[in-house]
Every structure is written in C-alpha cells, then in structure tokens.
Design a protein around this motif. Structure first.
Motif, PDB file in Angstrom:
ATOM      1  N   GLY A 123      29.400  49.316  -9.900  1.00 40.91           N
ATOM      2  CA  GLY A 123      29.082  49.033  -8.506  1.00 40.91           C
ATOM      3  C   GLY A 123      30.267  48.379  -7.829  1.00 40.91           C
TER       4      GLY A 123
ATOM      5  N   GLU B  92      18.695  51.128   0.351  1.00 45.20           N
ATOM      6  CA  GLU B  92      17.551  51.267  -0.555  1.00 45.20           C
ATOM      7  C   GLU B  92      17.499  52.669  -1.155  1.00 45.20           C
ATOM      8  OE1 GLU B  92      14.897  49.002  -1.656  1.00 45.20           O
ATOM      9  OE2 GLU B  92      16.728  47.892  -1.231  1.00 45.20           O
TER      10      GLU B  92
ATOM     11  N   ARG C 163      20.065  52.812  -3.834  1.00 46.46           N
ATOM     12  CA  ARG C 163      19.672  52.044  -5.022  1.00 46.46           C
ATOM     13  C   ARG C 163      18.652  52.801  -5.860  1.00 46.46           C
ATOM     14  NH1 ARG C 163      19.267  47.184  -0.814  1.00 46.46           N
ATOM     15  NH2 ARG C 163      21.423  46.406  -0.979  1.00 46.46           N
ATOM     16  N   ARG C 164      17.748  53.504  -5.185  1.00 51.62           N
ATOM     17  CA  ARG C 164      16.733  54.260  -5.938  1.00 51.62           C
ATOM     18  C   ARG C 164      17.345  55.433  -6.684  1.00 51.62           C
ATOM     19  NH1 ARG C 164      13.622  53.469  -1.212  1.00 51.62           N
ATOM     20  NH2 ARG C 164      14.141  55.578  -0.497  1.00 51.62           N
TER      21      ARG C 164
ATOM     22  N   ALA D  51      20.603  55.528  -7.965  1.00 51.89           N
ATOM     23  CA  ALA D  51      21.815  55.168  -8.700  1.00 51.89           C
ATOM     24  C   ALA D  51      21.868  55.920 -10.035  1.00 51.89           C
ATOM     25  CB  ALA D  51      21.836  53.654  -8.947  1.00 51.89           C
TER      26      ALA D  51
ATOM     27  N   GLU E 114      23.738  43.553   2.707  1.00 52.47           N
ATOM     28  CA  GLU E 114      23.440  44.701   1.853  1.00 52.47           C
ATOM     29  C   GLU E 114      24.524  44.896   0.800  1.00 52.47           C
ATOM     30  OE1 GLU E 114      20.685  46.189   1.818  1.00 52.47           O
ATOM     31  OE2 GLU E 114      19.814  45.472   3.683  1.00 52.47           O
TER      32      GLU E 114
ATOM     33  N   GLY F  27      23.842  42.539  -1.918  1.00 43.05           N
ATOM     34  CA  GLY F  27      22.616  42.787  -2.670  1.00 43.05           C
ATOM     35  C   GLY F  27      21.663  41.629  -2.519  1.00 43.05           C
TER      36      GLY F  27
ATOM     37  N   ALA G 260      21.229  44.152  -7.707  1.00 43.79           N
ATOM     38  CA  ALA G 260      20.529  45.132  -6.872  1.00 43.79           C
ATOM     39  C   ALA G 260      21.381  46.359  -6.604  1.00 43.79           C
ATOM     40  CB  ALA G 260      20.110  44.489  -5.546  1.00 43.79           C
ATOM     41  N   ASN G 261      22.696  46.167  -6.490  1.00 45.21           N
ATOM     42  CA  ASN G 261      23.585  47.277  -6.168  1.00 45.21           C
ATOM     43  C   ASN G 261      24.265  47.865  -7.387  1.00 45.21           C
ATOM     44  OD1 ASN G 261      23.041  47.131  -3.433  1.00 45.21           O
ATOM     45  ND2 ASN G 261      24.769  45.790  -2.985  1.00 45.21           N
TER      46      ASN G 261
ATOM     47  N   VAL H   7      25.491  51.512  -7.504  1.00 46.14           N
ATOM     48  CA  VAL H   7      25.739  51.990  -6.139  1.00 46.14           C
ATOM     49  C   VAL H   7      27.222  51.792  -5.847  1.00 46.14           C
ATOM     50  CG1 VAL H   7      25.230  51.721  -3.692  1.00 46.14           C
ATOM     51  CG2 VAL H   7      23.408  51.447  -5.390  1.00 46.14           C
TER      52      VAL H   7
END
Length: 442
Positions: free
Chosen positions: A195, A248, A251-252, A254, A288, A291, A296-297, A300
């Motif tokens: 990431g 988002e 992220r879903r 990745a 963003e 994260g 979270a990222n 990504v």
C-alpha cells in the motif's frame, strides 16, 4: 397489482393526516407497484418535502421518473442521494444508459450488484457490454472521456514491457508499489506493508497515465481511474462522500491500483482556496490516504498524476501519503526510438531507422510522437489508395511527418519548472528536475 380499494383508502387517510410520513411513503410505494407512475411521482415529491434527505424516497422518485422515460429527471433525483440503497445504483445505471452514457453506467450497476446480488439483470448487462460482473474492477483507459469511472472488465493487458524507456521510474514503482504485494513475507520482515502512494509528475503527454495502467497490468490487479467528475459535486458534503466511496471500492477489491489523474485539482493548497467546502475535500482526501483504521489501505496502491506538482498542498507529501514524487521525464533519444517502434508495431514497415527519426524529434513527448506516426500513416494511406495496394511505411515518411510537427507542451512546462527549481527549492523537492533545466545539484 395493488387493490384499487386499498389505494383509495390510503389516499383518504393521507387527506386526514397529510404530514404522516410513513403513511405517505407507503402510499407512494403502493402506487409505484401498481404502475400508477404519475400519482407515485406526486406522492414521492410530497414525502420528500417532509424528509428532504431521505435516500429511499429519492430512489423511489427516481424509479417513477425512469419508468415514465424521464431519464434526466431520474439522474437528477439521485444526484443528492448519499449512501442510498443498492437499488439506487441500478436505477441510476439504467437512466444513464437511456441517456447514452454507458461508460458511466457500468460502475453504478456493478457496485449495486456487489451490494445486492438479487439486483443482477443479465439483459441489462448485455446492454452494458459485459455478460457478468468482474471479480475485480479494472478499466481500460485508452478511451479517455468520460474519465474516472469505477471500472469494469478484467486485466488491463498492458505491462511495463509496453512502456518504452523510463527504467528508473519503473524500478521505483516496482519497489514502492508492486514488490510489497508480490513478496509480502519479505517486506513484512522489514515492517513494510503493501500500500501507499506515489505521485507521478512531469510534462503533459509523457506517459504518466500509461505508466499507471502498466503498473496495474504488471501486478494483475484491478485498476480504478478516478476523474474530477466522479468526485466533485455541487452539493455540500457530496464530494467528500464520493471520495470516501471511491476508496471503499478500492479497499474491497484489494490489491487494486487507484489512480487519480490531474490530482492537483483535488489536492490543491488549502491556503489558496477561498471556500471552506473546497478545503474540506482536501481534508477528506488526506484522511482517506491515512486510512480510517490501521491497515485499512493495505493492498490499495494509490497512484496520482499531475502536470503541476507545485500546486499540491504540502500535507500530501507527508510520509504515508504521496511520500514518493517520481519525475516522469520527456523521452530521451533512446526512449523516443523505442516509443516509435512500439507505435509502429501494427503498421506495415520497410527497413526502418527509428534512431534517425528519434534524432529529429528532440523535445517531443510520447503524445507528440504518436501524432508524428499518425500523420505519417495518413499520408501513406493516401499513397496506398492511389496505388491500389498496401505500401510499407519508411524512415523518410516518419521524417517528413516529424519535420511538419512541433513539440506541444514540453518546452513550456520546462520553462515553468525552471522558475520553481531555481527560486522555490529550499527543501530539495525538485532536485530531480535539475539535469533537465540545466541547473546544478547542491
């Protein structure tokens, strides 16, 4: 079909209690189910007057519009919907297709189906040009407008082998973006996760977007290209929600390459902004990139491109955000020869001296070189039509086209860059540009 007597009873109840929102909502939904579209439209409007921010009511109104053929009105009704039901995406996609904007409709439909599989519509998918939802969002970015949709399809089909020259740039992208995904255990041993962000900058037409797509192809990952029209919205708060939704989605799916073109329009210096709403978009973008939650990222890979890096807010260059600024230079002679060779792969050729042509195109960006090839091919096609047979393209044809062309943007960009390098480079941010403007390192 809904019983007419029941509808009449609901209408009478509304007359007695006109501000009863649940009752009016129920009546509007029953009218829609009964196919009484104009009546349903009226009731949804009345209900929205009572609850202007209700996403479900806006979705119902949009469906009533859509079924009446009022496609523009359906799109407008959903413009204000944030975090609406999955069906809102399906309705918006159908309205966009009816308006002829299929590229914009695809991401709306696939996002809706991802949230609610029951919305899948094989017949509509055929109209979109895809028979099934892609497992990873990917976009072919050769067709430029409309830009920046959450994409569809699988695999970009372009890798670093399709990018001529720029070996140092490609190596930087491999180390920063690709290898942490390809060799996660090794990088984890050094506390590195997949990431992060890289900002590509340089003159227009030098291949920044092509590099981003090639990075996704090299990784075999999804590629989401984001344009201004996907983010910026006239309604307060909508731009921030659009930005959050884009991250988002990435992220879903990745590992995924999230690409922002002309990022300076979204990440400009806050001190230069007159309106607080514009500063809030920058704040959201920074949040963003950080994260919301730890990790979270992960997976990504955020790539951004700009022709004007000096206009970006300095906060974006903080470690963990766009902490690597990578200069994408104009192609040198060897790279120009390689670019010309790639551009002529599908053209019938006589014996060709690409190096000679490269020597005649000093200062040309990749886009300029494509213009040279296009010009030469068009001239050769006219000859072929007169001769009645295909004729191979020769070195002289490219040289003639190169003499008639002029580099478009590189000289002007370098003149602007010189001002920043010579007068605003106290931190050394623009040291990579020194060899290109005739400056000296410190």
């Amino acid at each position: 079909m809904t019983d007419r007597g029941a509808l009449d009873a609901l209408r009478q109840a509304i007359e007695v209690s006109p501000d009863n929102l649940p009752l009016r909502r129920h009546l509007a939904e029953q009218l829609l189910a009964a196919g009484l579209l104009m009546d349903a439209e009226g009731q949804f409007r009345e209900a929205l007057a009572l609850a202007p921010g209700d996403a479900g009511l806006a979705t119902g109104l949009a469906e009533a519009f859509l079924r009446q053929g009022k496609n523009g009105a359906a799109i407008a009704a959903l413009d204000r919907v944030a975090d609406g039901p999955p069906k809102a995406g399906l309705i918006l996609a159908k309205a966009l297709v009816a308006e002829g904007d299929v590229p914009a409709a695809r991401p709306r439909y696939w996002e809706a189906v991802a949230r609610d599989a029951a919305l899948a519509d094989p017949a509509f998918e055929a109209a979109l040009g895809h028979s099934q939802a892609p497992p990873v969002p990917v976009e072919e970015i050769d067709a430029e407008p409309p830009e920046g949709r959450v994409p569809s399809g699988t695999g970009s089909g372009v890798t670093f082998d399709d990018v001529a020259g720029m070996d140092e740039v490609k190596q930087t992208l491999r180390m920063k973006l690709l290898l942490p995904v390809q060799q996660p255990d090794l990088f984890a041993a050094y506390g590195k996760r997949a990431g992060g962000g890289v900002l590509l900058y340089g003159p227009p037409g030098c291949g920044k977007t092509h590099l981003a797509r090639a990075a996704a192809g090299e990784l075999g990952a999804g590629f989401i290209s984001v344009g201004l029209s996907d983010i910026l919205d006239m309604y307060i708060g909508s731009s921030e929600r659009n930005l959050h939704s884009t991250f988002e989605t990435a992220r879903r799916n990745a590992p995924c390459v999230l690409f922002f073109d002309e990022v300076d329009a979204l990440a400009a210096r806050r001190s230069d902004m007159r309106h607080a709403t514009n500063r809030q978009v920058v704040n959201q973008f920074l949040a963003e990139l950080d994260g919301v939650e730890a990790g979270a990222n992960e997976g990504v890979l955020v790539l951004a491109a700009t022709n004007a890096p000096w206009y970006l807010d300095a906060a974006f260059r903080r470690p963990g955000r766009f902490d690597r600024l990578v200069f994408v230079p104009p192609p040198d002679a060897a790279a120009r020869a390689a670019v010309l060779s790639l551009l002529c792969r599908e053209v019938p050729l006589a014996e060709m001296d690409f190096r000679k042509v490269a020597g005649a195109t000093d200062g040309f960006a990749g886009a300029d070189l494509k213009g040279v090839v296009d010009r030469a091919v068009e001239a050769k096609l006219q000859e072929a039509m007169r001769a009645g047979r295909p004729l191979p393209l020769a070195t002289g044809d490219l040289l003639d086209a190169a003499r008639a062309a002029r580099p478009t943007a590189v000289p002007e960009w370098m003149a602007t860059a010189r001002n920043y390098v010579m007068h605003a480079n106290e931190s050394g941010t623009w040291d990579d540009l020194l060899p290109w403007i005739g400056g000296k390192g410190r």
